[in-house]
Motif scaffolding. Structure first.
Motif, PDB file in Angstrom:
ATOM      1  N   ASP A 193       0.833  -1.186   0.000  1.00  0.00           N
ATOM      2  CA  ASP A 193       0.000   0.000   0.000  1.00  0.00           C
ATOM      3  C   ASP A 193       0.875   1.246   0.000  1.00  0.00           C
ATOM      4  O   ASP A 193       2.112   1.154  -0.055  1.00  0.00           O
ATOM      5  N   GLU A 194       0.244   2.398   0.072  1.00  0.00           N
ATOM      6  CA  GLU A 194       0.974   3.673   0.018  1.00  0.00           C
ATOM      7  C   GLU A 194       1.901   3.866   1.213  1.00  0.00           C
ATOM      8  O   GLU A 194       2.829   4.668   1.156  1.00  0.00           O
ATOM      9  N   GLU A 195       1.693   3.110   2.281  1.00  0.00           N
ATOM     10  CA  GLU A 195       2.559   3.183   3.454  1.00  0.00           C
ATOM     11  C   GLU A 195       3.663   2.136   3.415  1.00  0.00           C
ATOM     12  O   GLU A 195       4.433   1.996   4.364  1.00  0.00           O
ATOM     13  N   ARG A 202       3.251  -1.121   3.375  1.00  0.00           N
ATOM     14  CA  ARG A 202       2.881  -2.374   4.044  1.00  0.00           C
ATOM     15  C   ARG A 202       2.463  -3.404   2.999  1.00  0.00           C
ATOM     16  O   ARG A 202       1.882  -3.065   1.974  1.00  0.00           O
ATOM     17  N   TYR A 221      -2.831  -6.593   6.811  1.00  0.00           N
ATOM     18  CA  TYR A 221      -1.668  -5.722   6.611  1.00  0.00           C
ATOM     19  C   TYR A 221      -0.484  -6.199   7.450  1.00  0.00           C
ATOM     20  O   TYR A 221      -0.667  -6.558   8.608  1.00  0.00           O
ATOM     21  N   LYS A 275       3.687  -4.900   8.150  1.00  0.00           N
ATOM     22  CA  LYS A 275       4.798  -4.002   7.846  1.00  0.00           C
ATOM     23  C   LYS A 275       5.953  -4.796   7.246  1.00  0.00           C
ATOM     24  O   LYS A 275       6.277  -5.872   7.708  1.00  0.00           O
TER      25      LYS A 275
END
Length: 139
Positions: free
Chosen positions: A72-74, A76, A136, A138
């Protein structure tokens, strides 16, 4: 949301496809840079979710599961499952009392409890008559 750098597979919701789903998830997790421990945790969490969909979502009828993997945009790693089965939000399911003795515990619910422990975040939505669950982790 999963980024444009993603993989997607759709297969019938059947136990004989479980290994193919998991292999797809592991390959994408490794490609995204997840270490072996986090990859295993995502695989186990997805196994539980997929097994539940296969076992309960379609209740005597047939249907498909779509699994989408990516970052995703983070940054993850995200595993998204989507099915057109009966509406079910696993995040609202009662969690087992893990402090109770084995004799006092009710049957069921431990798998979803473990899913929540193995991933960093879970999200559910019902959209266009489909259950969509995202796991999700990390990187």
């Amino acid at each position: 949301m999963v980024s444009s750098e993603k993989g997607r597979v759709t297969l019938p919701a059947a136990l004989e496809n479980l290994e193919d789903f998991k292999e797809f998830i592991v390959q994408n997790a490794e490609k995204a840079g997840l270490d072996p421990q986090k990859t295993m945790e995502m695989e186990l969490a997805a196994d539980e979710i997929l097994t539940n969909i296969i076992s309960y979502a379609y209740r005597g009828t047939s249907g498909d599961i779509t699994v989408t993997c990516g970052t995703d945009e983070e940054g993850r790693f995200v595993v998204e499952t989507a099915d057109a089965g009966e509406p079910f939000n696993p995040l609202l399911a009662d969690m087992p009392d893990v402090s109770a003795s084995l004799e006092q515990r009710e049957i069921g619910g431990l798998g979803l409890f473990l899913v929540k422990k193995m991933v960093d975040e879970t999200r559910y939505e019902r959209r266009n008559a489909r259950n969509i669950l995202r796991l999700y982790k990390k990187v």
